[in-house]
Design a protein around this motif. Structure first.
Motif, PDB file in Angstrom:
ATOM      1  N   VAL A 165       0.673  -1.115  -0.033  1.00 32.60           N
ATOM      2  CA  VAL A 165       0.054   0.136   0.110  1.00 32.60           C
ATOM      3  C   VAL A 165       0.866   1.327  -0.180  1.00 32.60           C
ATOM      4  N   LYS A 166       0.215   2.401  -0.416  1.00 31.75           N
ATOM      5  CA  LYS A 166       1.134   3.563  -0.285  1.00 31.75           C
ATOM      6  C   LYS A 166       1.215   4.129   1.159  1.00 31.75           C
ATOM      7  N   MET A 167       2.274   4.411   1.438  1.00 29.87           N
ATOM      8  CA  MET A 167       2.760   4.585   2.685  1.00 29.87           C
ATOM      9  C   MET A 167       2.657   6.267   3.161  1.00 29.87           C
ATOM     10  N   SER A 168       2.235   6.432   4.267  1.00 26.12           N
ATOM     11  CA  SER A 168       1.939   7.671   4.847  1.00 26.12           C
ATOM     12  C   SER A 168       2.401   7.945   6.078  1.00 26.12           C
ATOM     13  N   GLY A 169       2.542   9.071   6.527  1.00 19.90           N
ATOM     14  CA  GLY A 169       3.025   9.321   7.790  1.00 19.90           C
ATOM     15  C   GLY A 169       2.068   9.571   8.796  1.00 19.90           C
ATOM     16  N   ASP A 170       0.678   8.996   8.798  1.00 20.13           N
ATOM     17  CA  ASP A 170      -0.273   8.990   9.690  1.00 20.13           C
ATOM     18  C   ASP A 170      -0.076   8.467  11.009  1.00 20.13           C
ATOM     19  N   ARG A 171       0.706   7.492  10.918  1.00 20.97           N
ATOM     20  CA  ARG A 171       0.856   6.595  12.295  1.00 20.97           C
ATOM     21  C   ARG A 171       1.827   7.461  13.101  1.00 20.97           C
ATOM     22  N   GLN A 172       2.915   7.951  12.354  1.00 17.28           N
ATOM     23  CA  GLN A 172       3.861   8.557  12.984  1.00 17.28           C
ATOM     24  C   GLN A 172       3.326  10.046  13.671  1.00 17.28           C
ATOM     25  N   SER A 173       2.449  10.669  12.686  1.00 17.34           N
ATOM     26  CA  SER A 173       1.805  11.881  13.117  1.00 17.34           C
ATOM     27  C   SER A 173       0.779  11.649  14.577  1.00 17.34           C
ATOM     28  N   TYR A 174       0.234  10.566  14.223  1.00 14.55           N
ATOM     29  CA  TYR A 174      -0.771  10.266  15.580  1.00 14.55           C
ATOM     30  C   TYR A 174       0.192  10.000  16.840  1.00 14.55           C
ATOM     31  N   PHE A 175       1.453   9.318  16.650  1.00 20.77           N
ATOM     32  CA  PHE A 175       2.125   8.958  17.759  1.00 20.77           C
ATOM     33  C   PHE A 175       2.727  10.263  18.422  1.00 20.77           C
ATOM     34  N   ARG A 176       3.164  11.300  17.742  1.00 19.41           N
ATOM     35  CA  ARG A 176       3.873  12.469  17.875  1.00 19.41           C
ATOM     36  C   ARG A 176       2.827  13.368  18.744  1.00 19.41           C
ATOM     37  N   ASP A 177       1.622  13.362  18.134  1.00 18.21           N
ATOM     38  CA  ASP A 177       0.603  14.017  18.700  1.00 18.21           C
ATOM     39  C   ASP A 177       0.069  13.540  20.179  1.00 18.21           C
ATOM     40  N   CYS A 178       0.034  12.186  20.197  1.00 18.71           N
ATOM     41  CA  CYS A 178      -0.218  11.351  21.451  1.00 18.71           C
ATOM     42  C   CYS A 178       0.818  11.846  22.559  1.00 18.71           C
ATOM     43  N   MET A 179       2.027  11.698  22.261  1.00 12.66           N
ATOM     44  CA  MET A 179       3.343  11.986  22.966  1.00 12.66           C
ATOM     45  C   MET A 179       3.162  13.424  23.651  1.00 12.66           C
ATOM     46  N   ALA A 180       2.780  14.362  22.421  1.00 12.11           N
ATOM     47  CA  ALA A 180       2.745  15.911  22.986  1.00 12.11           C
ATOM     48  C   ALA A 180       1.778  16.186  23.888  1.00 12.11           C
ATOM     49  N   LYS A 181       0.450  15.164  23.766  1.00 12.01           N
ATOM     50  CA  LYS A 181      -0.552  15.388  25.122  1.00 12.01           C
ATOM     51  C   LYS A 181      -0.492  14.563  26.232  1.00 12.01           C
ATOM     52  N   GLU A 182       0.930  13.961  26.229  1.00  6.90           N
ATOM     53  CA  GLU A 182       1.287  13.125  27.590  1.00  6.90           C
ATOM     54  C   GLU A 182       0.374  11.937  27.690  1.00  6.90           C
ATOM     55  N   GLY A 183      -0.246  11.168  26.396  1.00 10.85           N
ATOM     56  CA  GLY A 183      -1.036  10.187  26.298  1.00 10.85           C
ATOM     57  C   GLY A 183      -2.452  10.255  26.515  1.00 10.85           C
ATOM     58  N   ASN A 184      -2.913  11.754  26.927  1.00  8.26           N
ATOM     59  CA  ASN A 184      -4.301  11.893  27.107  1.00  8.26           C
ATOM     60  C   ASN A 184      -5.148  12.130  25.895  1.00  8.26           C
ATOM     61  N   VAL A 185      -5.149  10.844  25.324  1.00  9.76           N
ATOM     62  CA  VAL A 185      -6.172  10.891  23.968  1.00  9.76           C
ATOM     63  C   VAL A 185      -7.118   9.688  24.191  1.00  9.76           C
ATOM     64  N   PRO A 186      -8.227   9.704  23.633  1.00 11.47           N
ATOM     65  CA  PRO A 186      -9.268   8.622  23.616  1.00 11.47           C
ATOM     66  C   PRO A 186      -8.647   7.600  22.967  1.00 11.47           C
ATOM     67  N   GLU A 187      -9.118   6.205  23.293  1.00 14.17           N
ATOM     68  CA  GLU A 187      -8.431   4.902  22.620  1.00 14.17           C
ATOM     69  C   GLU A 187      -9.047   4.951  21.357  1.00 14.17           C
ATOM     70  N   PRO A 188      -8.213   4.929  20.264  1.00 19.91           N
ATOM     71  CA  PRO A 188      -8.891   4.798  18.953  1.00 19.91           C
ATOM     72  C   PRO A 188      -9.781   3.300  18.710  1.00 19.91           C
ATOM     73  N   THR A 189     -10.419   3.347  17.954  1.00 19.59           N
ATOM     74  CA  THR A 189     -10.961   2.124  17.362  1.00 19.59           C
ATOM     75  C   THR A 189     -10.239   1.833  16.043  1.00 19.59           C
ATOM     76  N   PRO A 190     -10.289   0.692  15.748  1.00 24.84           N
ATOM     77  CA  PRO A 190      -9.491  -0.021  14.689  1.00 24.84           C
ATOM     78  C   PRO A 190     -10.491   0.306  13.177  1.00 24.84           C
ATOM     79  N   PRO A 191      -9.712   0.487  12.395  1.00 26.23           N
ATOM     80  CA  PRO A 191     -10.338   0.912  10.937  1.00 26.23           C
ATOM     81  C   PRO A 191     -11.147  -0.151  10.280  1.00 26.23           C
ATOM     82  N   LYS A 192     -12.090  -0.139   9.827  1.00 26.95           N
ATOM     83  CA  LYS A 192     -12.913  -1.124   9.107  1.00 26.95           C
ATOM     84  C   LYS A 192     -12.190  -1.652   7.886  1.00 26.95           C
TER      85      LYS A 192
END
Length: 77
Positions: free
Chosen positions: A48-75
């Motif tokens: 599949v075409k790669m994107s930086g979505d996972r890395q972006s999500y990780f950085r955002d989560c770290m910036a918020k000290e892990g205070n993010v809602p638990e994600p749901t797996p994509p369909k």
């Protein structure tokens, strides 16, 4: 006398430095990494075409000290 002067100089220099800021804990990093793989599951490179979505999500989560809602797996499509 020299010892007292050195102690005074050290305390003045140390007093002027900003306090060290601790980064996120290892537990927060593990939580953010787990959440990033839930939100953006692993896919074999090249399939599949790669994107930086996972890395972006990780950085955002770290910036918020892990205070993010638990994600749901994509369909699966």
């Amino acid at each position: 006398m020299a010892v007292a002067a050195m102690a005074l100089l050290t305390s003045v220099v140390a007093g002027g430095l900003p306090a060290a800021v601790a980064g996120p804990s290892p537990e927060v990093a593990r939580k953010c990494m787990r959440f990033s793989y839930i939100a953006y599951p692993y896919k074999r490179p090249g399939s599949v075409k790669m994107s930086g979505d996972r890395q972006s999500y990780f950085r955002d989560c770290m910036a918020k000290e892990g205070n993010v809602p638990e994600p749901t797996p994509p369909k699966e499509s």
